[in-house]
Structure formats: structure tokens, C-alpha cells
Design a protein around this motif. Structure first.
Motif, PDB file in Angstrom:
ATOM      1  N   GLY A  80       0.810  -1.206   0.000  1.00  0.00           N
ATOM      2  CA  GLY A  80       0.000   0.000   0.000  1.00  0.00           C
ATOM      3  C   GLY A  80       0.844   1.256   0.000  1.00  0.00           C
ATOM      4  N   GLU A  81       2.117   1.156   0.360  1.00  0.00           N
ATOM      5  CA  GLU A  81       3.017   2.296   0.306  1.00  0.00           C
ATOM      6  C   GLU A  81       3.451   2.484  -1.140  1.00  0.00           C
TER       7      GLU A  81
ATOM      8  N   SER B 134       2.762   0.282  -5.811  1.00  0.00           N
ATOM      9  CA  SER B 134       3.030  -0.319  -4.501  1.00  0.00           C
ATOM     10  C   SER B 134       3.814  -1.611  -4.702  1.00  0.00           C
ATOM     11  N   LEU B 135       4.658  -1.911  -3.728  1.00  0.00           N
ATOM     12  CA  LEU B 135       5.490  -3.114  -3.788  1.00  0.00           C
ATOM     13  C   LEU B 135       4.637  -4.354  -3.576  1.00  0.00           C
ATOM     14  N   GLU B 136       5.033  -5.420  -4.247  1.00  0.00           N
ATOM     15  CA  GLU B 136       4.399  -6.721  -4.074  1.00  0.00           C
ATOM     16  C   GLU B 136       5.489  -7.750  -3.841  1.00  0.00           C
TER      17      GLU B 136
ATOM     18  N   SER C 147       8.911  -6.385  -7.495  1.00  0.00           N
ATOM     19  CA  SER C 147       7.628  -6.351  -8.190  1.00  0.00           C
ATOM     20  C   SER C 147       6.852  -5.124  -7.729  1.00  0.00           C
ATOM     21  N   ILE C 148       6.379  -4.356  -8.698  1.00  0.00           N
ATOM     22  CA  ILE C 148       5.614  -3.150  -8.431  1.00  0.00           C
ATOM     23  C   ILE C 148       4.245  -3.311  -9.064  1.00  0.00           C
ATOM     24  N   SER C 149       3.200  -3.015  -8.298  1.00  0.00           N
ATOM     25  CA  SER C 149       1.852  -3.051  -8.835  1.00  0.00           C
ATOM     26  C   SER C 149       1.542  -1.666  -9.407  1.00  0.00           C
ATOM     27  N   VAL C 150       1.453  -1.607 -10.741  1.00  0.00           N
ATOM     28  CA  VAL C 150       1.167  -0.352 -11.427  1.00  0.00           C
ATOM     29  C   VAL C 150      -0.234  -0.471 -12.010  1.00  0.00           C
TER      30      VAL C 150
ATOM     31  N   VAL D 145      15.413   3.169  -6.101  1.00  0.00           N
ATOM     32  CA  VAL D 145      14.093   2.889  -5.535  1.00  0.00           C
ATOM     33  C   VAL D 145      13.894   3.910  -4.418  1.00  0.00           C
ATOM     34  N   GLY D 146      12.726   4.522  -4.379  1.00  0.00           N
ATOM     35  CA  GLY D 146      12.457   5.498  -3.327  1.00  0.00           C
ATOM     36  C   GLY D 146      10.973   5.660  -3.092  1.00  0.00           C
ATOM     37  N   PRO D 147      10.618   6.241  -1.952  1.00  0.00           N
ATOM     38  CA  PRO D 147       9.201   6.457  -1.653  1.00  0.00           C
ATOM     39  C   PRO D 147       8.620   7.528  -2.577  1.00  0.00           C
ATOM     40  N   ALA D 148       7.339   7.387  -2.846  1.00  0.00           N
ATOM     41  CA  ALA D 148       6.649   8.345  -3.708  1.00  0.00           C
ATOM     42  C   ALA D 148       5.401   8.845  -2.989  1.00  0.00           C
TER      43      ALA D 148
END
Length: 185
Positions: free
Chosen positions: A135-136, A151-153, A161-164, A179-182
Motif C-alpha cells: 500500500g506504500e 506499490s510493492l508486491e 515487483s511493483i503493482s502499477v 528505488v524510493g518512496p513516492a
């Protein structure tokens, strides 16, 4: 000439009052500390509501205990006679009464600190951290300049893995440049 027993009682009473004045300063510091803790504690909105209310009630109870304790010790330190001076024969009774008041005041002071400590312990209530950061939002940039936000998976070893937009994008870690927070995608 003076009676040594009367002088001893008077000097003990005077010593008790001097001690009470010293403790009174400590008690005022305790009241200030309780007030400062109440002002500085911003609370944790993630805590359950019952815990927040409980902590607030405990802070008020601590303040009330400290105020009563301060009043009891102040009565010993600066006695109120109501316009009459006590008789010399009353010194023994006054010494006993004031000694009891001082002891009660000190016990209530330490009880107030204990209640305040219990109330502030609510800050250590465990917080839900979510499902491993799910969720982040994160931004992932590949070495070729391609960028994904989501969000990371879960992914296998050596991959991210990123959920786009609900679709997983799996990238090898050797192809990841950053990789960084958005804040948003």
C-alpha cells in the motif's frame, strides 16, 4: 526558663515545617512536569480510542493527586490558624497531625508520578505496520531510464515487483538504478 520538652517539640515542629517547604518546591515541579507532559504529548491517533481516553483520564487523575498533595504539604509548610495562635500544649498534637499530612502529601505526590507514568506508557502501544509495506507507494527507476510508480508486491529473489494500476511489473534487481518512496503516482 523554658521547658526542654516544649522546646524539643517546637524545634521538631519547626524542622518539619522547613522540610515541608522543601518538599513543596518539589511538588510544584511535579505539577509543572505533569502539565508540560500534557501539553507536549501530541497523542498517537493510531492508538485505539479507549486507550487515548484512558491516557487522558490518567493525566487528569495525576494532576488532581498532585494538587491535593501540594495542598496537604502547603498546610504543613505554611499553617493556617484561622486568626488564632495555637497554645503551646497543642504542639505535640500539631506535630503529629502535620507529620501525618506531610507523609500523606508525599505519598500522593509519588502516586501522581506513578499514574502519569502509566498514562504516558500508552505511547508504546504497538502500531499496525501493514502487510510488509503493501500500500506504500514507491518509485522504481531502471538503468535504462524507464520509471514505474506503484506499490510493492512479493517477488522472488533478485527481483522487485511493483503493482502499477493493478498490473504487476517485475524487474530484476540488477536492472534497478534507484528505488524510493513516492507521495503519489
Amino acid at each position: 526558663m523554658s521547658d526542654p520538652e516544649v522546646d524539643a517539640g517546637t524545634s521538631r515542629l519547626a524542622a518539619l515545617r522547613v522540610s515541608a517547604r522543601g518538599w513543596h518546591g518539589v511538588q510544584l515541579a511535579v505539577i509543572g512536569f505533569i502539565g508540560l507532559c500534557g501539553v507536549l504529548q501530541g497523542g498517537r491517533p493510531d492508538n485505539p480510542m479507549w486507550l487515548q481516553v484512558f491516557a487522558g483520564v490518567l493525566a487528569l487523575v495525576a494532576l488532581a493527586l498532585a494538587c491535593v498533595a501540594t495542598f496537604l504539604v502547603a498546610l504543613v509548610a505554611w499553617p493556617l490558624y484561622g486568626g488564632r495562635e495555637p497554645a503551646v500544649s497543642d504542639d505535640a498534637r500539631e506535630l503529629e497531625r502535620d507529620g501525618r499530612r506531610l507523609k500523606q502529601g508525599l505519598v500522593l505526590t509519588f502516586a501522581a508520578l506513578a499514574v502519569l507514568s502509566l498514562g504516558t506508557a500508552s505511547g508504546w502501544w504497538p502500531q499496525d505496520e501493514g502487510a510488509g509495506g503493501a500500500g506504500e507507494l514507491v518509485a522504481v527507476e531502471a538503468t535504462n531510464g524507464q520509471r514505474w510508480c506503484g506499490s510493492l508486491e512479493d517477488a522472488g529473489p533478485g527481483r522487485v515487483s511493483i503493482s502499477v494500476d493493478g498490473s504487476p511489473v517485475v524487474v530484476s534487481l540488477q536492472d534497478v538504478a534507484a528505488v524510493g518512496p513516492a507521495d503519489g503516482c
